[in-house]
Design an enzyme around this catalytic site. Structure first.
Site, PDB file in Angstrom:
ATOM      1  N   ARG A  53       0.844  -1.209   0.000  1.00  0.00           N
ATOM      2  CA  ARG A  53       0.000   0.000   0.000  1.00  0.00           C
ATOM      3  C   ARG A  53       0.879   1.259   0.000  1.00  0.00           C
ATOM      4  O   ARG A  53       0.581   2.244  -0.684  1.00  0.00           O
ATOM      5  CB  ARG A  53      -0.944  -0.005   1.210  1.00  0.00           C
ATOM      6  CG  ARG A  53      -1.871   1.192   1.215  1.00  0.00           C
ATOM      7  CD  ARG A  53      -2.924   1.097   2.290  1.00  0.00           C
ATOM      8  NE  ARG A  53      -2.359   1.257   3.625  1.00  0.00           N
ATOM      9  CZ  ARG A  53      -3.064   1.174   4.750  1.00  0.00           C
ATOM     10  NH1 ARG A  53      -4.357   0.907   4.702  1.00  0.00           N
ATOM     11  NH2 ARG A  53      -2.491   1.333   5.926  1.00  0.00           N
ATOM     12  N   LYS A 147      -2.298   7.170   1.142  1.00  0.00           N
ATOM     13  CA  LYS A 147      -2.065   7.537   2.546  1.00  0.00           C
ATOM     14  C   LYS A 147      -0.944   8.571   2.565  1.00  0.00           C
ATOM     15  O   LYS A 147       0.231   8.260   2.765  1.00  0.00           O
ATOM     16  CB  LYS A 147      -1.692   6.285   3.351  1.00  0.00           C
ATOM     17  CG  LYS A 147      -1.834   6.443   4.851  1.00  0.00           C
ATOM     18  CD  LYS A 147      -1.856   5.083   5.511  1.00  0.00           C
ATOM     19  CE  LYS A 147      -1.557   5.136   6.989  1.00  0.00           C
ATOM     20  NZ  LYS A 147      -2.563   5.751   7.818  1.00  0.00           N
ATOM     21  N   GLU A 182     -15.173   7.316   5.269  1.00  0.00           N
ATOM     22  CA  GLU A 182     -14.334   6.642   6.273  1.00  0.00           C
ATOM     23  C   GLU A 182     -14.133   7.596   7.436  1.00  0.00           C
ATOM     24  O   GLU A 182     -14.745   8.659   7.475  1.00  0.00           O
ATOM     25  CB  GLU A 182     -12.992   6.249   5.652  1.00  0.00           C
ATOM     26  CG  GLU A 182     -12.200   7.439   5.130  1.00  0.00           C
ATOM     27  CD  GLU A 182     -10.988   7.060   4.297  1.00  0.00           C
ATOM     28  OE1 GLU A 182     -10.339   6.055   4.610  1.00  0.00           O
ATOM     29  OE2 GLU A 182     -10.697   7.797   3.336  1.00  0.00           O
TER      30      GLU A 182
END
Ligand SMILES: Cc1ncc(COP(=O)(O)O)c(C=O)c1O
Length: 287
Positions: A53, A147, A182
Site C-alpha cells: 500500500r 495515505k 471513512e
C-alpha cells in the site's frame, strides 16, 4: 523506556537525533506518503500488505520509490531488532526528497525513507466495552486511496468536534454527495439486518478493514456500497477499523445512540474472531 532507534535515509539513529534535511519537500510542501504498522507478540502484522500500500501510495502521487517491498520489509525488521518494545507501532514514511529549484520536481528527486518505531499504547478497555462517540463532518480527503502526509482537514475536524464534545474519539468524513466514506484515521463498517455494509470507493483501503471483511465472509453477507449519512442513525451497530484501533464499536454518532448504545453482538463476535487471527503467527503474515 529506552529511546527508540529510528531509520533515516540509511542510518539508524536515536529518535532525538533522527533528522531529515530541512529542504525535504515532505517538510516544505507536505509531499510524502506513509503507513503505520503494529506488532502482535513482537511480530509485524501483515507487513507485505502495508508495504504494498505504501508503494502504491507513492507511485500514485509520482514519488519514484526505488525500493522493493522485500527491501523495505528487511529495513523494518532491522529497525525493530534495534529496539526493545514489547509491542510496537512502526511508522514508515517515504518523503518527496530534497527540493530542486522548481516546484514541479515530482519523480525527479531521490525520495527519503524514514522508519519510526514506538511503544504501542492500546486504547482504553472502555472503548471496546462501551463503544466510542463519533461525529460527522463534511470533509473529503484528497486522493483518498493514497495515505499521504496531508491530514490537515481531518485534524481540524477532530479539533472542531471536540470543542462541543471532548469525548469524540473519531470523525466520520461525509463527502459533497452526502456519502460517508471513512474516518479521519479509520474505516467504518455498519451492521444492518445481519449484514455488514461498508463504503467501497473513495476510501483508503484499510488493512484491518480487509482482514475483517475476509473474516466476515461465510459468517454473514458483506456488502460494499455507498453509505449515506442518514443511514448511520438507522444502523443496528457501527464499528471502526484501524491497525492500532483494531475493531472498535461506535456507541453514538452526532449525539444519537446507535443500536443499544454499547458494543453490539455482531461487533463483539467479529472482535473475537479478529483476536484469534492476530494471535495465530501464520495469519499475521498472510497476505
Ligand atoms: C484515512 C484512513 N483510513 C483508514 C485507515 C485504517 O487503515 P489500517 O486498517 O490499514 O490501519 C487509516 C489508518 O491510519 C487512515 O488514515
Amino acid at each position: 523506556m529506552p529511546e527508540a532507534i529510528c531509520y533515516v535515509n540509511g542510518q539508524f539513529l536515536p529518535e532525538s537525533r533522527a533528522q531529515i534535511p530541512v529542504t525535504d519537500v515532505a517538510l516544505l510542501r507536505g509531499l510524502g506518503v506513509f503507513d503505520t504498522l503494529r506488532t502482535y507478540g513482537g511480530v509485524l502484522f501483515r507487513p507485505i500488505d502495508h508495504l504494498e500500500r505504501l508503494m502504491q501510495s507513492a507511485a500514485r502521487i509520482g514519488i519514484r520509490a526505488p525500493w522493493t517491498v522485500e527491501e523495505l520489509a528487511q529495513i523494518l525488521l532491522a529497525t525493530l531488532e534495534r529496539n526493545e518494545f514489547p509491542e510496537a507501532t512502526v511508522r514508515i514514511l517515504v518523503t518527496g526528497g530534497l527540493a530542486g529549484g522548481q516546484f514541479a520536481t515530482l519523480g525527479a528527486n531521490e525520495p527519503g525513507l524514514i522508519v519510526i518505531p514506538g511503544f504501542l499504547s492500546p486504547y482504553p478497555d472502555e472503548c471496546y466495552r462501551d463503544g466510542v462517540r463519533v461525529a460527522t463532518a463534511e470533509i473529503e480527503r484528497f486522493i483518498p486511496e493514497v495515505k499521504s502526509l496531508h491530514y490537515l482537514p481531518g485534524i481540524l475536524a477532530i479539533h472542531s468536534a471536540r470543542q462541543s464534545d471532548p469525548d469524540i474519539n473519531e470523525v466520520l468524513l461525509v463527502n459533497r454527495h452526502g456519502r460517508v466514506t471513512e474516518g479521519v484515521v479509520s474505516n467504518v463498517i455498519l451492521v444492518s439486518g445481519g449484514m455488514l455494509i461498508t463504503p467501497g470507493r473513495e476510501i483508503l483501503e484499510g488493512i484491518t478493514r480487509g482482514v475483517v471483511l475476509d473474516l466476515a465472509e461465510g459468517l454473514m453477507p458483506v456488502i460494499e456500497r455507498d453509505v449515506y449519512r442518514e443511514e448511520l442513525a438507522e444502523a443496528d451497530e457501527i464499528f471502526l477499523t484501524g491497525s492500532v484501533r483494531e475493531i472498535m464499536p461506535v456507541s453514538n454518532v452526532d449525539g444519537v445512540a446507535i443500536g443499544g448504545g454499547g458494543c453490539g453482538p455482531v461487533t463483539r463476535r467479529l472482535m473475537g474472531v479478529f483476536r484469534e487471527v492476530t494471535r495465530r503467527p501464520q495469519a499475521r503474515q498472510a497476505k
